[in-house]
Scaffold this active site. Sequence first.
Site, short mmCIF file in Angstrom:
data_model
loop_
_atom_site.label_atom_id
_atom_site.label_comp_id
_atom_site.label_asym_id
_atom_site.label_seq_id
_atom_site.Cartn_x
_atom_site.Cartn_y
_atom_site.Cartn_z
N SER A 6 0.85 -1.20 0.00
CA SER A 6 0.00 0.00 0.00
C SER A 6 0.88 1.24 0.00
CB SER A 6 -0.89 0.00 1.24
OG SER A 6 -1.39 1.32 1.43
N HIS A 31 -1.12 -1.25 -4.41
CA HIS A 31 -2.38 -0.97 -3.72
C HIS A 31 -2.51 0.53 -3.45
CE1 HIS A 31 -5.81 -2.23 -1.18
NE2 HIS A 31 -5.43 -1.28 -0.32
N ASP A 33 -4.85 3.45 -1.85
CA ASP A 33 -5.93 3.73 -0.90
C ASP A 33 -6.53 5.11 -1.14
OD1 ASP A 33 -6.04 1.37 0.82
OD2 ASP A 33 -3.99 1.90 1.35
N MET A 35 -9.23 7.75 -0.04
CA MET A 35 -10.09 8.11 1.11
C MET A 35 -10.64 9.51 0.89
SD MET A 35 -7.73 6.70 4.19
CE MET A 35 -6.78 5.18 4.05
N HIS A 64 -8.38 0.76 -3.95
CA HIS A 64 -9.29 0.49 -2.83
C HIS A 64 -10.01 1.79 -2.48
CE1 HIS A 64 -9.41 -0.60 1.79
NE2 HIS A 64 -10.62 -0.42 1.29
N MET A 66 -12.35 4.05 -0.35
CA MET A 66 -12.97 4.22 0.98
C MET A 66 -13.68 5.57 0.92
SD MET A 66 -9.74 2.79 3.13
CE MET A 66 -8.71 2.85 1.66
N MET A 135 -11.06 -6.47 5.45
CA MET A 135 -10.26 -5.54 6.24
C MET A 135 -9.86 -6.21 7.55
SD MET A 135 -9.91 -2.88 4.39
CE MET A 135 -8.89 -2.03 5.59
N ASP A 173 -6.29 -6.86 4.17
CA ASP A 173 -5.67 -5.53 4.21
C ASP A 173 -5.65 -4.98 5.63
OD1 ASP A 173 -4.87 -2.90 3.77
OD2 ASP A 173 -6.57 -2.38 2.46
N SER A 196 2.83 -0.32 6.07
CA SER A 196 3.95 0.04 6.96
C SER A 196 5.01 -1.06 7.01
CB SER A 196 3.43 0.39 8.35
OG SER A 196 2.55 -0.60 8.80
#
Length: 213
Positions: A6, A31, A33, A35, A64, A66, A135, A173, A196
């Site tokens: 990610s 990946h 993310d 948001m 992904h 969100m 998740m 994830d 991370s």
Amino acid sequence: MLVAPSILSADFGHLARDVKAICDGGCDFVHVDVMDGHFVPNLTIGPVVVEAVAEAATKPLDVHLMVENNTFFVDLFAPQMPEFISFHIEEEKHPHRLIQKIRGLGIRPAIVLNPHSRPESVEYLLEDLDMVLLMSVNPGFGGQKFIPNVLQKAQRMKELIERRNPKCLIEVDGGVNDRNVHDLKAAGVDVVVAGSYVFKHENIRRAIESLKV
Ligand code: DX5
Ligand code: ZN
């Protein structure tokens, strides 16, 4: 195990460099993310940045979402031609329609389940899906602690998938590392997202290799 680092944990001042590092380091997907500050209490990246990521990447993107308005965001990111676009079941009134729309754009559709959502909530959508994303943290931030009951949930999801659409992948994830990846594999998981763990590791290639169990 397929590995999708990610980029949420990448250095955004050197995003192209970090995207190249994970691709050269042997990742399977990048990946991304997305948001919107409404569905989750964090705000990340839009199509301009994803375009730069797509340009730097030599591996397919796994977007992904969100967000609250899924259809709007699907239209926004479709031009970057990701391999997958996943949206949250908790935020969609007409998931079957949206799956068809994503596939019609030439992109593989996937659905995401928050930690509380039951595998059965997507049972009758499985035959139209290419991937289900479970998740293992609450969406919104990188670096959170892995919620172990996702292992039980993945096993149940695998049973439903075997009955309805064995080609559908299971992705997990959040909080994934070289210690819990073995249990995820045993539970039937096909793809792990790791932010991370990969980007904080002293060697990105070795981090990715350690997840390929
Ligand atoms: C959380 C995101 C994850 C996150 C994973 O909302 O969907 O992709 O970046 O980060 P780690 O691996 O640090 O939990
Ligand atoms: Zn994610």
